[in-house]
Structure formats: structure tokens, C-alpha cells
Design a protein around this motif. Structure first.
Motif, PDB file in Angstrom:
ATOM      1  N   THR A   4       0.841  -1.197   0.000  1.00  0.00           N
ATOM      2  CA  THR A   4       0.000   0.000   0.000  1.00  0.00           C
ATOM      3  C   THR A   4       0.875   1.245   0.000  1.00  0.00           C
ATOM      4  O   THR A   4       0.626   2.195  -0.751  1.00  0.00           O
ATOM      5  CB  THR A   4      -0.948   0.001   1.212  1.00  0.00           C
ATOM      6  N   ARG A   5       1.908   1.242   0.805  1.00  0.00           N
ATOM      7  CA  ARG A   5       2.843   2.372   0.858  1.00  0.00           C
ATOM      8  C   ARG A   5       3.577   2.519  -0.471  1.00  0.00           C
ATOM      9  O   ARG A   5       3.777   3.633  -0.962  1.00  0.00           O
ATOM     10  CB  ARG A   5       3.842   2.177   2.005  1.00  0.00           C
ATOM     11  N   ALA A   6       3.983   1.412  -1.066  1.00  0.00           N
ATOM     12  CA  ALA A   6       4.673   1.452  -2.361  1.00  0.00           C
ATOM     13  C   ALA A   6       3.751   2.037  -3.435  1.00  0.00           C
ATOM     14  O   ALA A   6       4.181   2.845  -4.260  1.00  0.00           O
ATOM     15  CB  ALA A   6       5.134   0.059  -2.764  1.00  0.00           C
ATOM     16  N   ALA A   7       2.484   1.641  -3.407  1.00  0.00           N
ATOM     17  CA  ALA A   7       1.518   2.174  -4.376  1.00  0.00           C
ATOM     18  C   ALA A   7       1.336   3.675  -4.176  1.00  0.00           C
ATOM     19  O   ALA A   7       1.310   4.439  -5.147  1.00  0.00           O
ATOM     20  CB  ALA A   7       0.181   1.449  -4.235  1.00  0.00           C
ATOM     21  N   LEU A   8       1.233   4.109  -2.931  1.00  0.00           N
ATOM     22  CA  LEU A   8       1.097   5.544  -2.655  1.00  0.00           C
ATOM     23  C   LEU A   8       2.335   6.299  -3.135  1.00  0.00           C
ATOM     24  O   LEU A   8       2.216   7.369  -3.733  1.00  0.00           O
ATOM     25  CB  LEU A   8       0.868   5.783  -1.163  1.00  0.00           C
ATOM     26  N   ASP A   9       3.515   5.742  -2.900  1.00  0.00           N
ATOM     27  CA  ASP A   9       4.746   6.391  -3.360  1.00  0.00           C
ATOM     28  C   ASP A   9       4.764   6.533  -4.879  1.00  0.00           C
ATOM     29  O   ASP A   9       5.181   7.569  -5.406  1.00  0.00           O
ATOM     30  CB  ASP A   9       5.974   5.601  -2.892  1.00  0.00           C
ATOM     31  N   LEU A  10       4.309   5.510  -5.588  1.00  0.00           N
ATOM     32  CA  LEU A  10       4.252   5.575  -7.054  1.00  0.00           C
ATOM     33  C   LEU A  10       3.275   6.652  -7.513  1.00  0.00           C
ATOM     34  O   LEU A  10       3.554   7.398  -8.457  1.00  0.00           O
ATOM     35  CB  LEU A  10       3.847   4.220  -7.631  1.00  0.00           C
ATOM     36  N   ILE A  11       2.135   6.725  -6.863  1.00  0.00           N
ATOM     37  CA  ILE A  11       1.119   7.719  -7.241  1.00  0.00           C
ATOM     38  C   ILE A  11       1.621   9.125  -6.970  1.00  0.00           C
ATOM     39  O   ILE A  11       1.503  10.011  -7.819  1.00  0.00           O
ATOM     40  CB  ILE A  11      -0.203   7.448  -6.503  1.00  0.00           C
ATOM     41  N   THR A  12       2.182   9.348  -5.793  1.00  0.00           N
ATOM     42  CA  THR A  12       2.606  10.708  -5.430  1.00  0.00           C
ATOM     43  C   THR A  12       3.870  11.153  -6.162  1.00  0.00           C
ATOM     44  O   THR A  12       4.151  12.347  -6.227  1.00  0.00           O
ATOM     45  CB  THR A  12       2.805  10.846  -3.911  1.00  0.00           C
ATOM     46  N   ALA A  13       4.615  10.215  -6.726  1.00  0.00           N
ATOM     47  CA  ALA A  13       5.830  10.568  -7.471  1.00  0.00           C
ATOM     48  C   ALA A  13       5.523  11.236  -8.804  1.00  0.00           C
ATOM     49  O   ALA A  13       6.363  11.950  -9.354  1.00  0.00           O
ATOM     50  CB  ALA A  13       6.686   9.325  -7.701  1.00  0.00           C
ATOM     51  N   ASP A  14       4.336  11.029  -9.326  1.00  0.00           N
ATOM     52  CA  ASP A  14       3.938  11.571 -10.624  1.00  0.00           C
ATOM     53  C   ASP A  14       2.787  12.549 -10.407  1.00  0.00           C
ATOM     54  O   ASP A  14       1.669  12.139 -10.104  1.00  0.00           O
ATOM     55  CB  ASP A  14       3.497  10.420 -11.528  1.00  0.00           C
TER      56      ASP A  14
END
Length: 69
Positions: A4-14
Motif C-alpha cells: 500500500t505504501r509502495a503504491a502511494l509512493d508511485l502515485i505521489t511521485a507523478d
């Protein structure tokens, strides 16, 4: 929860991805539809096994709280 944290990091990176995700999360789009869209987008970066371990309700809550540029 790591997925879940990895998915959030991917979303917020772009910024564009975050804007789209936040717009959909803030709209009246129900969780299953938002999850389907997010899984499709994140599927370019995460394995199916990882996507299956994401807490989608928590991810949508976190996306709503993320600052959008």
C-alpha cells in the motif's frame, strides 16, 4: 501494508497521476471503480501479487490526504 505504501509512493511521485487519482478519489466514484482504475494504472509498475496485497480503501484515503500540486 508495504505494498500500500509502495503504491502511494508511485502515485505521489507523478503529479499527473496524483491529480487524476485524487480527483477520482474526491468524486463520487465508488471504491470498486476507483480500485479498478488504480490497479490498471499501477499494473505498469507493480506485479499482480503485489497489487493483490494493497489495501485499496487505505490507499484511496491516503491519496485524498496527499497534497496535490
Amino acid at each position: 501494508m508495504d505494498e500500500t505504501r509502495a503504491a502511494l509512493d508511485l502515485i505521489t511521485a507523478d503529479p499527473e497521476f496524483l491529480r487524476d487519482a485524487a480527483d477520482m478519489a474526491a468524486s463520487r466514484v465508488r471504491l470498486p471503480r476507483w480500485t479498478e482504475w488504480a490497479r490498471s494504472e499501477l499494473g505498469h509498475y507493480m506485479t499482480t501479487a503485489d497489487l493483490n496485497r494493497v489495501d485499496w480503501r487505505q490507499l484511496r484515503t491516503d491519496v485524498r490526504a496527499a497534497p496535490v500540486a
